[in-house]
Design a protein around this motif. Structure first.
Motif, PDB file in Angstrom:
ATOM      1  N   ASP A 182      -7.732   1.011  -5.392  1.00 22.74           N
ATOM      2  CA  ASP A 182      -9.045   1.636  -5.211  1.00 22.74           C
ATOM      3  C   ASP A 182      -9.486   2.379  -6.466  1.00 22.74           C
ATOM      4  OD1 ASP A 182      -7.176   3.654  -5.105  1.00 22.74           O
ATOM      5  OD2 ASP A 182      -8.025   4.644  -3.336  1.00 22.74           O
ATOM      6  N   LYS A 183      -8.796   2.104  -7.610  1.00 22.01           N
ATOM      7  CA  LYS A 183      -9.100   2.701  -8.911  1.00 22.01           C
ATOM      8  C   LYS A 183      -8.865   4.202  -8.930  1.00 22.01           C
ATOM      9  CE  LYS A 183     -12.612  -0.793  -9.997  1.00 22.01           C
ATOM     10  NZ  LYS A 183     -14.019  -1.022 -10.373  1.00 22.01           N
ATOM     11  N   VAL A 213     -10.705   9.243  -9.031  1.00 19.44           N
ATOM     12  CA  VAL A 213     -11.241   7.885  -9.020  1.00 19.44           C
ATOM     13  C   VAL A 213     -11.882   7.597 -10.371  1.00 19.44           C
ATOM     14  CG1 VAL A 213     -12.809   6.277  -7.901  1.00 19.44           C
ATOM     15  CG2 VAL A 213     -11.625   8.006  -6.542  1.00 19.44           C
ATOM     16  N   HIS A 271       0.814  -1.221   0.000  1.00 18.24           N
ATOM     17  CA  HIS A 271       0.000   0.000   0.000  1.00 18.24           C
ATOM     18  C   HIS A 271       0.847   1.269   0.000  1.00 18.24           C
ATOM     19  CE1 HIS A 271      -3.959  -1.991   1.654  1.00 18.24           C
ATOM     20  NE2 HIS A 271      -3.281  -2.805   0.845  1.00 18.24           N
ATOM     21  N   HIS A 318      -1.161   4.691   0.685  1.00 19.60           N
ATOM     22  CA  HIS A 318      -2.383   4.510  -0.090  1.00 19.60           C
ATOM     23  C   HIS A 318      -3.323   3.585   0.675  1.00 19.60           C
ATOM     24  CE1 HIS A 318       0.553   5.809  -3.077  1.00 19.60           C
ATOM     25  NE2 HIS A 318      -0.415   6.013  -3.952  1.00 19.60           N
ATOM     26  N   PRO A 319      -4.613   3.612   0.348  1.00 23.93           N
ATOM     27  CA  PRO A 319      -5.566   2.718   1.022  1.00 23.93           C
ATOM     28  C   PRO A 319      -5.651   1.335   0.379  1.00 23.93           C
ATOM     29  CG  PRO A 319      -6.756   4.206  -0.411  1.00 23.93           C
ATOM     30  CD  PRO A 319      -5.309   4.609  -0.492  1.00 23.93           C
ATOM     31  N   ALA A 320      -4.846   1.078  -0.637  1.00 20.08           N
ATOM     32  CA  ALA A 320      -4.911  -0.199  -1.355  1.00 20.08           C
ATOM     33  C   ALA A 320      -3.553  -0.471  -1.990  1.00 20.08           C
ATOM     34  CB  ALA A 320      -6.012  -0.150  -2.426  1.00 20.08           C
TER      35      ALA A 320
END
Length: 513
Positions: A337-338, A356, A296, A315-317
């Motif tokens: 998270d795209k 996003v 992440h 990052h969250p992903a």
């Protein structure tokens, strides 16, 4: 103390902007810049938020009916190439967003594409492993006899444009004569996937990232191996330094490593993450490396000693890719998270809200001059102007104060129209052409005369007319959204929309083979 307070105000402003409290964010950014005018993180965020407030639009690439799988600029920055699951690749004008040549039609999903260095040809690769070369101006297919088992994840022209190379998820790599399509040597086969293939700057060597636990260096004309760079797990990416002296690899064993490209010896520069590293890239002068990882984070490293330059970019992903802008001042990242994010290289600060995308894995590409960022997600792409790197002018804080009062739900705060008129007059009378002055003039320009974005030369009205002239449904629907404040424009758009035939589902679409 002022510097610390300025930074705290910026962090608070970013958080507020993310939650939708943009008037409060504008106020805090104004305070931040008054305390520290050289706070680039604050001025860059201000640029993005003010641009969105003033023009709720951007240059859009519309026409694909499937998910875009790649997007990139031509070497001179005037055109954009996109590939898609709708069995086409398309070439667009990077200044107007309009498609230039007929769609490059394939009989399968197109998963990769690239321009030749002179920008005159395009190579594409499909999910079924077919490689084709096209005239970039006319869309005419030039060579189509090249085939590779497995999805052609990576295609690349040699620097002189005479050779085309491709690598597939089935672990196959091959090169062909770009003029005739004839193979230059027998198929190279690996047990696992071949993730990417690229040429050295002199075109003599191929660099291949493989799932066979090593990166492979081979002669581009004979296919003979010259070096093998071994690790303990899959190599997801491999890249030459700009001077061809080093190679950086990204590995599933949680490391990125730098190698001597001539001897194949490791340089002892190993960069560690918590989980697998999906990409590792040099900046333009090979002084820095940015890595993207499943832990992440993206991380920026000194390429000479492997030391972290800033705190990890959180990052969250999972982070799939990270790349430097041409001037190395910014880093763009893609996460699971795209979302595409933009960061300051020197500070590690995030300088705009995450973008996003709707479907699929997003793609991005910096323009060659570094003035814009192309983002592709779902079936659309759009171009974002990038902020100036110069210190913010004194009037920017006043403009942020003014922007903070543009809130229908807070009637207690009234705009200082006298101050704003002074700023407008100051900017319009200025003879300088620095980026901030140009931005200020754009901000105050009449909506019917203002370009669609700060660095564009296309006015909103001209852009709407271009979309109407294009005439397809997606272009007209976008033109309709942009025309709502203007009844005469809206009438023209609606007149074109009613003439369109009913929409057909994608499954009934005929594909040229």
């Amino acid at each position: 103390m002022a510097v610390a307070d300025s930074y705290v105000d910026y962090l608070k402003a970013f958080e507020l902007a993310e939650t939708g409290s943009k008037p409060a964010a504008f106020q805090l950014l104004a305070e931040s810049l008054r305390l520290q005018p050289h706070n680039l993180a604050a001025s860059r965020l201000a640029f993005r938020l003010l641009t969105e407030q003033r023009a709720n639009t951007a240059l859009r690439l519309q026409g694909h009916t499937g998910v875009m799988t790649s997007a990139s600029y031509s070497p001179d920055g005037t055109r954009i190439l996109t590939t898609s699951t709708d069995h086409t690749a398309r070439v667009w004008d990077s200044r107007t967003g309009l498609q230039l040549a007929p769609s490059l039609d394939h009989d399968d999903e197109v998963v990769s594409g690239t321009f030749s260095r002179d920008g005159q040809r395009i190579a594409t690769g499909t999910d079924g492993g077919k490689i084709a070369i096209w005239d970039a101006s006319t869309g005419k297919r030039l060579v189509s006899s090249m085939e590779l088992l497995g999805s052609a994840w990576s295609v690349s022209f040699s620097p002189d444009g005479k050779i085309i190379a491709a690598a597939s998820e089935a672990g196959k790599v091959r090169t062909w004569d770009a003029a005739t399509g004839k193979p230059l040597f027998p198929l190279i086969e690996y047990h696992e996937s071949a993730y990417s293939v690229s040429f050295s700057t002199d075109g003599r060597l191929l660099l291949i990232a493989t799932g066979d636990d090593y990166a492979d260096l081979r002669d581009s004309r004979t296919g003979k191996r010259t070096l093998r760079l071994p690790r303990r797990n899959s190599i997801f990416s491999a890249q030459f330094s700009p001077d061809d002296k080093r190679v950086v690899t990204a590995c599933a064993d949680s490391t990125a490593e730098i190698w001597d490209a001539h001897s194949g010896a490791p340089t002892a520069v190993i960069m560690n993450h918590g989980f697998g590293v999906g990409s590792a890239e040099f900046n333009s002068d090979a002084s820095l490396i940015v890595t993207a990882s499943r832990d992440h984070t993206a991380r920026i490293w000194n390429a000479n000693n492997g030391k972290l330059m800033v705190s990890p970019l959180q990052h969250p992903a999972v982070v799939g890719r990270a790349s430097f802008s041409p001037d190395s001042r910014l880093v763009a990242t893609i996460a699971g998270d795209k979302a595409v994010r933009l960061w300051d290289t020197l500070s590690g600060d995030q300088i705009q809200l995450p973008v996003v995308t709707p479907d699929g894995s997003p793609n991005f590409s910096f323009s060659p001059d570094g003035s814009s960022l192309l983002i592709a997600g779902g079936s659309s792409g759009w171009v974002l102007d990038l902020p100036p790197n110069d210190e913010a002018p004194s009037w920017l804080a006043n403009l942020l104060d003014f922007a903070s009062t543009s809130n229908n739900f807070d009637q207690a705060r009234k705009p200082d129209l006298v101050r704003m008129e002074a700023v407008r007059v100051q900017l319009n009378s200025s003879k300088t052409n620095d980026p901030w002055t140009l931005f200020g003039k754009w901000y105050f320009a009449d909506i019917t005369q203002r370009p669609i974005s700060p660095w564009s030369h296309v006015t909103l009205e001209s852009y709407v007319n271009l979309l109407i002239a294009k005439g397809d449904r997606s272009s007209l629907e976008y033109a309709k959204a942009l025309s709502r404040p203007f009844p005469s424009w809206l009438a023209k758009v609606n007149s074109s929309l009613v003439k369109l035939p009913p929409e057909q589902p994608y499954s009934s679409r005929s594909v040229t083979k």
